[in-house]
Design a protein around this motif. Sequence first.
Motif, PDB file in Angstrom:
ATOM      1  N   SER A  98      -7.299  11.167  49.091  1.00  0.00           N
ATOM      2  CA  SER A  98      -5.915  10.864  49.473  1.00  0.00           C
ATOM      3  C   SER A  98      -5.139  10.443  48.236  1.00  0.00           C
ATOM      4  N   LEU A  99      -4.098  11.181  47.910  1.00  0.00           N
ATOM      5  CA  LEU A  99      -3.268  10.894  46.745  1.00  0.00           C
ATOM      6  C   LEU A  99      -1.821  10.704  47.195  1.00  0.00           C
ATOM      7  N   VAL A 100      -1.315   9.486  47.039  1.00  0.00           N
ATOM      8  CA  VAL A 100       0.044   9.159  47.462  1.00  0.00           C
ATOM      9  C   VAL A 100       0.796   8.582  46.270  1.00  0.00           C
ATOM     10  N   PHE A 101       1.832   9.292  45.817  1.00  0.00           N
ATOM     11  CA  PHE A 101       2.643   8.879  44.671  1.00  0.00           C
ATOM     12  C   PHE A 101       4.068   8.608  45.153  1.00  0.00           C
ATOM     13  N   ARG A 102       4.516   7.355  45.006  1.00  0.00           N
ATOM     14  CA  ARG A 102       5.876   6.996  45.415  1.00  0.00           C
ATOM     15  C   ARG A 102       6.550   6.226  44.295  1.00  0.00           C
ATOM     16  N   LEU A 103       7.688   6.716  43.859  1.00  0.00           N
ATOM     17  CA  LEU A 103       8.400   6.092  42.748  1.00  0.00           C
ATOM     18  C   LEU A 103       8.812   4.661  43.067  1.00  0.00           C
ATOM     19  N   ARG A 104       9.013   4.363  44.346  1.00  0.00           N
ATOM     20  CA  ARG A 104       9.484   3.027  44.728  1.00  0.00           C
ATOM     21  C   ARG A 104       8.358   2.010  44.879  1.00  0.00           C
ATOM     22  N   ASP A 105       7.112   2.411  44.677  1.00  0.00           N
ATOM     23  CA  ASP A 105       6.010   1.458  44.737  1.00  0.00           C
ATOM     24  C   ASP A 105       6.157   0.423  43.628  1.00  0.00           C
ATOM     25  N   PRO A 106       5.695  -0.807  43.859  1.00  0.00           N
ATOM     26  CA  PRO A 106       5.901  -1.888  42.873  1.00  0.00           C
ATOM     27  C   PRO A 106       5.439  -1.560  41.460  1.00  0.00           C
ATOM     28  N   VAL A 107       4.366  -0.778  41.322  1.00  0.00           N
ATOM     29  CA  VAL A 107       3.831  -0.495  39.995  1.00  0.00           C
ATOM     30  C   VAL A 107       4.814   0.282  39.125  1.00  0.00           C
ATOM     31  N   PHE A 108       5.782   0.987  39.765  1.00  0.00           N
ATOM     32  CA  PHE A 108       6.736   1.806  39.009  1.00  0.00           C
ATOM     33  C   PHE A 108       8.094   1.130  38.809  1.00  0.00           C
ATOM     34  N   ILE A 109       8.184  -0.158  39.176  1.00  0.00           N
ATOM     35  CA  ILE A 109       9.452  -0.864  38.979  1.00  0.00           C
ATOM     36  C   ILE A 109       9.796  -0.881  37.486  1.00  0.00           C
ATOM     37  N   GLY A 110      11.013  -0.466  37.167  1.00  0.00           N
ATOM     38  CA  GLY A 110      11.439  -0.414  35.784  1.00  0.00           C
ATOM     39  C   GLY A 110      11.058   0.859  35.059  1.00  0.00           C
ATOM     40  N   LYS A 111      10.295   1.742  35.750  1.00  0.00           N
ATOM     41  CA  LYS A 111       9.876   3.002  35.142  1.00  0.00           C
ATOM     42  C   LYS A 111      10.890   4.096  35.449  1.00  0.00           C
ATOM     43  N   SER A 112      11.016   5.030  34.543  1.00  0.00           N
ATOM     44  CA  SER A 112      11.941   6.146  34.738  1.00  0.00           C
ATOM     45  C   SER A 112      11.278   7.246  35.552  1.00  0.00           C
ATOM     46  N   VAL A 113      12.086   8.194  36.000  1.00  0.00           N
ATOM     47  CA  VAL A 113      11.546   9.344  36.727  1.00  0.00           C
ATOM     48  C   VAL A 113      10.583  10.122  35.835  1.00  0.00           C
ATOM     49  N   LYS A 118       5.057  11.972  34.542  1.00  0.00           N
ATOM     50  CA  LYS A 118       3.951  12.012  33.581  1.00  0.00           C
ATOM     51  C   LYS A 118       2.702  11.354  34.180  1.00  0.00           C
ATOM     52  N   PHE A 119       2.890  10.264  34.905  1.00  0.00           N
ATOM     53  CA  PHE A 119       1.762   9.584  35.555  1.00  0.00           C
ATOM     54  C   PHE A 119       1.080  10.506  36.558  1.00  0.00           C
ATOM     55  N   VAL A 120       1.882  11.198  37.366  1.00  0.00           N
ATOM     56  CA  VAL A 120       1.304  12.125  38.343  1.00  0.00           C
ATOM     57  C   VAL A 120       0.537  13.241  37.626  1.00  0.00           C
ATOM     58  N   ASP A 121       1.144  13.805  36.584  1.00  0.00           N
ATOM     59  CA  ASP A 121       0.478  14.868  35.814  1.00  0.00           C
ATOM     60  C   ASP A 121      -0.872  14.407  35.277  1.00  0.00           C
ATOM     61  N   ASN A 122      -0.903  13.249  34.651  1.00  0.00           N
ATOM     62  CA  ASN A 122      -2.130  12.741  34.041  1.00  0.00           C
ATOM     63  C   ASN A 122      -3.194  12.415  35.081  1.00  0.00           C
ATOM     64  N   THR A 123      -2.759  11.902  36.206  1.00  0.00           N
ATOM     65  CA  THR A 123      -3.715  11.565  37.269  1.00  0.00           C
ATOM     66  C   THR A 123      -4.388  12.820  37.808  1.00  0.00           C
ATOM     67  N   ALA A 146      10.908  20.984  38.115  1.00  0.00           N
ATOM     68  CA  ALA A 146      10.440  22.013  39.050  1.00  0.00           C
ATOM     69  C   ALA A 146       9.054  22.524  38.660  1.00  0.00           C
ATOM     70  N   SER A 147       8.824  22.768  37.370  1.00  0.00           N
ATOM     71  CA  SER A 147       7.522  23.287  36.938  1.00  0.00           C
ATOM     72  C   SER A 147       6.413  22.272  37.191  1.00  0.00           C
ATOM     73  N   ASN A 148       6.721  20.981  37.040  1.00  0.00           N
ATOM     74  CA  ASN A 148       5.724  19.945  37.322  1.00  0.00           C
ATOM     75  C   ASN A 148       5.341  19.953  38.796  1.00  0.00           C
ATOM     76  N   VAL A 149       6.371  20.000  39.665  1.00  0.00           N
ATOM     77  CA  VAL A 149       6.102  20.006  41.107  1.00  0.00           C
ATOM     78  C   VAL A 149       5.327  21.263  41.495  1.00  0.00           C
ATOM     79  N   ASN A 150       5.642  22.386  40.865  1.00  0.00           N
ATOM     80  CA  ASN A 150       4.893  23.617  41.130  1.00  0.00           C
ATOM     81  C   ASN A 150       3.411  23.433  40.817  1.00  0.00           C
ATOM     82  N   ARG A 151       3.098  22.764  39.697  1.00  0.00           N
ATOM     83  CA  ARG A 151       1.698  22.499  39.353  1.00  0.00           C
ATOM     84  C   ARG A 151       1.041  21.585  40.375  1.00  0.00           C
ATOM     85  N   TRP A 152       1.808  20.602  40.848  1.00  0.00           N
ATOM     86  CA  TRP A 152       1.251  19.683  41.838  1.00  0.00           C
ATOM     87  C   TRP A 152       0.901  20.414  43.137  1.00  0.00           C
TER      88      TRP A 152
END
Length: 513
Positions: A98-113, A118-123, A146-152
């Motif tokens: 199960s892989l759930v990536f949400r920009l609004r999760d606390p760990v990404f506070i202050g992080k850019s899109v 990049k975090f999703v790509d590396n994971t 778009a190309s990143n989402v296509n890879r995902w």
Amino acid sequence: MSSLNADSDDDILRSFSQSSKRHKSLEIMSDSDDEDFSQLWKRHRTSGSRIKKPALDRITALPDSLRLHVLSFLPVEEVIKTQVLSRRWQHLWTCTASLVFRLRDPVFIGKSVGEFVKFVDNTLLLCKCDKLEKFVVKFAYVPIYASNVNRWTRFATGSGVEELQLIFEESPDDFDEVDDYLLPQHLYTNSSFKALQFSMCNVMPKVVVCWNSLTKLTIGRAKLSEDVIQKILAGSPVLEVLELYYFYGFNRLHVSNASVKKLILRDVWEHEEEVEDDANPSVLEISAPCLHSLEISGSLGYKVFRLANVSSLVDAILNSYGSEDYERYSDMLGGFLQRIVHVKKITLGDWAIQLLSVMEGKGLRSPLMKCECLTLETVIRDSVLPGIARMLESSHNLETLVITMSRCGEYFEEELYGLCDFDEKHYWTSQKKVFTCLLFSLQKVKFIGLERYELDLYLSFVQFLLMNAKMLQKMVINARMGGYNPQKEFSGAAQKLLSFPRYSRSAVVLLYE
């Protein structure tokens, strides 16, 4: 990945639970009784025995399959952190299903899109799961990714994902309208999907849709066409739930699939392409002969809903709101009720109940309903009382009535002016109507979320029901007391309830906070 062994895993979890309790009690004992612990340590020293190393912790001792199941409930960034626990944990996270990536999760506070992407790509580069159960990405999409989402999506489909969610949001930094993500064609030909959700995505299949295992489909913030919807339905033979929200682009929804049992339509998108004048309202016709449950909620936008064939419907929810165009929406609601006369379970929201009040005041008749369970999501006040009375009068077979506190507004004020010229506290005692359901069928009443400041209005309705419901068995009142002395308020309400006469000798009244 090995499958879970229910018996052995349950034994391990039970053992771990008991062990945890023992360690906890020992810790409490050692903290509270230093003398006993000191004597125990001296005996151990004099005996010459060696101190035993602690055994491997119980969670680490669990089989990989069970530990992975536990990890599936955590956000992916928390799952990755488990690699520091021990060698057995170091690479376990890479096999999570199960892989759930949400920009609004606390760990990404202050992080850019960009950092999130990049975090999703590396994971995903490190993930080794052979069979993915769930893949979710939720962030503010812009076309440069778009190309990143296509890879995902390639990764997810290549891992046989069963639940895929691509939930994209508008970027707060972008004031210009951006293009939505175009779903790649390979997503339309995947038989491993069981649940799909797309938001702010262009759904444009150019191939034959092949979603042979799909049971739930949710599409939001999208322009759809009747042809696209029919193509999707034709390629989803076991689809059970179809949900559309913030949608536009079509005026007819025909669901002929025998498998589709639930349809949810919420928040029609008020898109400029569909804005029409009052003389030519935009109409959405719904035909679904095999449908069991229909929910229309949120804003109607500029749409008028019309039901065609819904002959199998057993559960209908109309908890939406539109403009104050009485003529347009009274015709819509009248037609809606006419089409669901056979439905056993009906839920109406505040806007619809106020519209019924206007119709009642103007002397318009209601069809006789076969409803057995009626839920009214509103706040009891003068503008809804005639609407409630109208539904009670037309529901001869009503067995269960539920009144639940919900968001409310004031609609049709011009039409209601003068029609609600009555003392709301004495509205029910002044009724001359015959409510057949009170004499022959109503058995259970439930009030949910009753507020202290509305107590008098609710209690006058409660009193009316207790005095007239001959077959009543139970009344449940969930009240939220407040003020300076809630206990006194609660006691006062209880005393009033006890003083009300009851037609049914077997009626039980429960009041709780």
